[in-house]
Write a protein that holds these residues in place. Sequence first.
Motif, mmCIF file in Angstrom:
data_model
loop_
_atom_site.group_PDB
_atom_site.id
_atom_site.type_symbol
_atom_site.label_atom_id
_atom_site.label_comp_id
_atom_site.label_asym_id
_atom_site.label_seq_id
_atom_site.Cartn_x
_atom_site.Cartn_y
_atom_site.Cartn_z
ATOM 1 N N SER A 23 74.856 -6.051 14.345
ATOM 2 C CA SER A 23 76.277 -6.084 14.708
ATOM 3 C C SER A 23 76.887 -4.692 14.637
ATOM 4 O O SER A 23 77.619 -4.258 15.540
ATOM 5 C CB SER A 23 77.038 -7.027 13.774
ATOM 6 O OG SER A 23 76.530 -8.335 13.845
ATOM 7 N N GLU A 24 76.584 -3.980 13.558
ATOM 8 C CA GLU A 24 77.165 -2.659 13.357
ATOM 9 C C GLU A 24 76.779 -1.708 14.488
ATOM 10 O O GLU A 24 77.630 -1.012 15.060
ATOM 11 C CB GLU A 24 76.704 -2.093 12.019
ATOM 12 C CG GLU A 24 77.246 -0.716 11.713
ATOM 13 C CD GLU A 24 76.737 -0.167 10.390
ATOM 14 O OE1 GLU A 24 77.340 0.794 9.886
ATOM 15 O OE2 GLU A 24 75.737 -0.705 9.871
ATOM 16 N N PHE A 25 75.505 -1.661 14.840
ATOM 17 C CA PHE A 25 75.047 -0.738 15.874
ATOM 18 C C PHE A 25 75.474 -1.187 17.263
ATOM 19 O O PHE A 25 75.797 -0.361 18.120
ATOM 20 C CB PHE A 25 73.533 -0.567 15.811
ATOM 21 C CG PHE A 25 73.083 0.382 14.739
ATOM 22 C CD1 PHE A 25 72.989 1.739 15.007
ATOM 23 C CD2 PHE A 25 72.788 -0.067 13.471
ATOM 24 C CE1 PHE A 25 72.585 2.636 14.015
ATOM 25 C CE2 PHE A 25 72.385 0.808 12.473
ATOM 26 C CZ PHE A 25 72.290 2.166 12.747
ATOM 27 N N ALA A 26 75.473 -2.501 17.505
ATOM 28 C CA ALA A 26 75.809 -2.998 18.841
ATOM 29 C C ALA A 26 77.255 -2.726 19.205
ATOM 30 O O ALA A 26 77.549 -2.272 20.318
ATOM 31 C CB ALA A 26 75.524 -4.500 18.920
ATOM 32 N N ILE A 27 78.198 -2.994 18.286
ATOM 33 C CA ILE A 27 79.614 -2.822 18.630
ATOM 34 C C ILE A 27 79.989 -1.342 18.764
ATOM 35 O O ILE A 27 80.979 -1.015 19.414
ATOM 36 C CB ILE A 27 80.535 -3.527 17.606
ATOM 37 C CG1 ILE A 27 80.380 -2.919 16.202
ATOM 38 C CG2 ILE A 27 80.264 -5.014 17.589
ATOM 39 C CD1 ILE A 27 81.298 -3.537 15.174
ATOM 40 N N VAL A 28 79.211 -0.467 18.147
ATOM 41 C CA VAL A 28 79.453 0.970 18.320
ATOM 42 C C VAL A 28 78.847 1.455 19.630
ATOM 43 O O VAL A 28 79.422 2.300 20.327
ATOM 44 C CB VAL A 28 78.868 1.768 17.128
ATOM 45 C CG1 VAL A 28 78.911 3.257 17.415
ATOM 46 C CG2 VAL A 28 79.625 1.453 15.854
ATOM 47 N N ALA A 123 64.193 -2.700 12.690
ATOM 48 C CA ALA A 123 63.976 -3.506 13.896
ATOM 49 C C ALA A 123 65.294 -3.918 14.553
ATOM 50 O O ALA A 123 65.479 -3.721 15.761
ATOM 51 C CB ALA A 123 63.111 -4.720 13.564
ATOM 52 N N PRO A 124 66.239 -4.492 13.810
ATOM 53 C CA PRO A 124 67.510 -4.867 14.454
ATOM 54 C C PRO A 124 68.301 -3.667 14.986
ATOM 55 O O PRO A 124 68.997 -3.777 15.994
ATOM 56 C CB PRO A 124 68.284 -5.589 13.341
ATOM 57 C CG PRO A 124 67.619 -5.215 12.069
ATOM 58 C CD PRO A 124 66.198 -4.965 12.408
ATOM 59 N N LYS A 125 68.187 -2.514 14.313
ATOM 60 C CA LYS A 125 68.874 -1.330 14.811
ATOM 61 C C LYS A 125 68.330 -0.932 16.185
ATOM 62 O O LYS A 125 69.103 -0.641 17.107
ATOM 63 C CB LYS A 125 68.682 -0.171 13.828
ATOM 64 C CG LYS A 125 69.323 1.140 14.267
ATOM 65 C CD LYS A 125 68.910 2.289 13.385
ATOM 66 C CE LYS A 125 67.461 2.673 13.631
ATOM 67 N NZ LYS A 125 67.060 3.895 12.907
ATOM 68 N N THR A 126 67.006 -0.944 16.322
ATOM 69 C CA THR A 126 66.394 -0.581 17.601
ATOM 70 C C THR A 126 66.797 -1.548 18.707
ATOM 71 O O THR A 126 67.134 -1.143 19.824
ATOM 72 C CB THR A 126 64.857 -0.561 17.463
ATOM 73 O OG1 THR A 126 64.492 0.371 16.437
ATOM 74 C CG2 THR A 126 64.199 -0.162 18.771
ATOM 75 N N ILE A 129 70.508 -1.019 19.743
ATOM 76 C CA ILE A 129 70.740 0.177 20.551
ATOM 77 C C ILE A 129 70.321 -0.072 22.001
ATOM 78 O O ILE A 129 70.999 0.346 22.937
ATOM 79 C CB ILE A 129 69.985 1.377 19.951
ATOM 80 C CG1 ILE A 129 70.641 1.793 18.628
ATOM 81 C CG2 ILE A 129 69.953 2.544 20.924
ATOM 82 C CD1 ILE A 129 69.896 2.878 17.887
ATOM 83 N N GLN A 130 69.216 -0.786 22.197
ATOM 84 C CA GLN A 130 68.699 -1.014 23.539
ATOM 85 C C GLN A 130 69.363 -2.194 24.244
ATOM 86 O O GLN A 130 69.424 -2.234 25.469
ATOM 87 C CB GLN A 130 67.184 -1.218 23.486
ATOM 88 C CG GLN A 130 66.430 -0.001 22.982
ATOM 89 C CD GLN A 130 64.918 -0.189 23.026
ATOM 90 O OE1 GLN A 130 64.414 -1.121 23.647
ATOM 91 N NE2 GLN A 130 64.193 0.692 22.363
ATOM 92 N N LYS A 134 74.285 -7.337 25.375
ATOM 93 C CA LYS A 134 73.929 -8.735 25.122
ATOM 94 C C LYS A 134 74.163 -9.121 23.664
ATOM 95 O O LYS A 134 74.663 -10.206 23.362
ATOM 96 C CB LYS A 134 72.461 -8.976 25.500
ATOM 97 C CG LYS A 134 72.189 -8.888 26.996
ATOM 98 C CD LYS A 134 70.730 -9.187 27.307
ATOM 99 C CE LYS A 134 70.466 -9.129 28.805
ATOM 100 N NZ LYS A 134 69.044 -9.397 29.131
ATOM 101 N N LEU A 135 73.790 -8.235 22.758
ATOM 102 C CA LEU A 135 73.962 -8.540 21.336
ATOM 103 C C LEU A 135 75.439 -8.628 20.957
ATOM 104 O O LEU A 135 75.827 -9.486 20.158
ATOM 105 C CB LEU A 135 73.276 -7.465 20.487
ATOM 106 C CG LEU A 135 71.832 -7.749 20.079
ATOM 107 C CD1 LEU A 135 71.269 -6.588 19.289
ATOM 108 C CD2 LEU A 135 71.735 -9.025 19.268
ATOM 109 N N THR A 136 76.263 -7.763 21.526
ATOM 110 C CA THR A 136 77.692 -7.810 21.217
ATOM 111 C C THR A 136 78.291 -9.142 21.624
ATOM 112 O O THR A 136 79.098 -9.732 20.891
ATOM 113 C CB THR A 136 78.436 -6.655 21.922
ATOM 114 O OG1 THR A 136 77.892 -5.405 21.481
ATOM 115 C CG2 THR A 136 79.919 -6.689 21.614
#
Length: 462
Positions: A23-28, A123-126, A129-130, A134-136
């Motif tokens: 969540s943290e990486f996706a919304i950024v 793993a979730p960070k990678t 980012i990619q 979709k994750l957001t």
Amino acid sequence: MDDIDSLILIAVLIALTAFFVASEFAIVRVRRSRIDRLISEGNRRAVLAKRIITDLDEYLSASQLGITLTSIGLGVLGEPAFERMLHPLFAGMGLPDSAEHVISFAAAYALITFLHVVIGELAPKTVAIQKAEKLTLWIAGPLRLFYLLMFPIIWVLNGSARLLTGLFGLKPASEHEGSHSEEELRILLSESLKNGEINPSEYTFVNKIFEFDNRLAKEIMIPRKEMAAVSTDMSIPEMLDMMLKDKYTRWPVTDGDKDSVIGMVNTKHLFSDLLFMTEEEKAGLSITPYVRPVIEVIETIPVHDLLIKMQRERIHLAILSDEYGGTSGLVTTEDILEEIVGDIRDEFDEDEQPLIQKLSEQHYVLDGKVRIDQVNHLLGASIQDEVDTIGGLVLKENIDITAGESIYIGRFTARVLEMDGRFIKQIELKEKSGRLGALETKNHQLPVPETIILQNATLSEK
């Protein structure tokens, strides 16, 4: 709690950690423009995602709180559970009890740390980012629910953090603009080109647009020396001979001198009328009725402003004046467009040569109008001078230079190929076989190869 229940709870905590990290990486990482596009297409989840990335500071705090809570839970529950499960493995080794406990603790700690870092963090960070978009959309609902449940705690933590960061003049993340500077956009374009997201032509066009905004009209003009113009004191046959020879669509009309441009004539209008005229009518024809207004601007006007003026007034030719009121050159809409898309050639441009011709590696033929910044880009140099063109630079150093004579520009020999009076039309630029040290000129002493080394000499003397 038995070991199976502990393992299930550990798996849940690692999964929750992965959720909050993603969540943290996706919304950024997610692009606002893409979320706005999805909203316009009627995607309901995108509406909630927009709310989250708009209040970025709040939801980053929610993600951080979630990561912290799950990490604490793993530390409290995971290490003891793994130690209990690993202890029997070391019990039969005949080790002292204290050693068994230390080894079991170290192994359990290493195992829970490995699972937490790899599965819960990296793993979730990678993935985030990619697959940020979709994750957001996927995490928007659950993250919003967690934020509402933990709002009092998040409010206190955020308030405390803002007080602390406010002491250093820092603003919350949500108050920062999401815009990029020109340099950042250039970097993004370079990365997109490298990764195959855009093709070289697209990359070139966008870069030329950045450069276009910094151009002055005098940098792209056809200089006064090369201006083709007709005069009111010329006869119609004389004008037709010039027009048929040079085949320009629009011609400046002067009142006897290029410093006195009174307008322009469009050859299509003139030729279409001539088709239906008798010989007597042609003999008495005057150019005056065909003269149309022309834009007159100072030569230092930005190209961008000139283009807007030409579009607004629907005039495709502008006469540039210098600071003393004399004509310095002209600019057409084609000249402006070529700054973005490159050379535009029509059926009459068969003999037109490009401004820069590459004959071989480190061997070029340049038009005298090539700008100094283009030469710098071509040679990887940093020539700086008050003149704008390579021809002007050569002429400044040797006003008496003639065709066939040379000067040195860094590690290159610049030989004048063609001149028209004092006007340098073509220059051959070729890398010298040897390297020279710094040579003192009448103006300055400069190093090789970044800046210019000038020494008047014919090729026979070298």
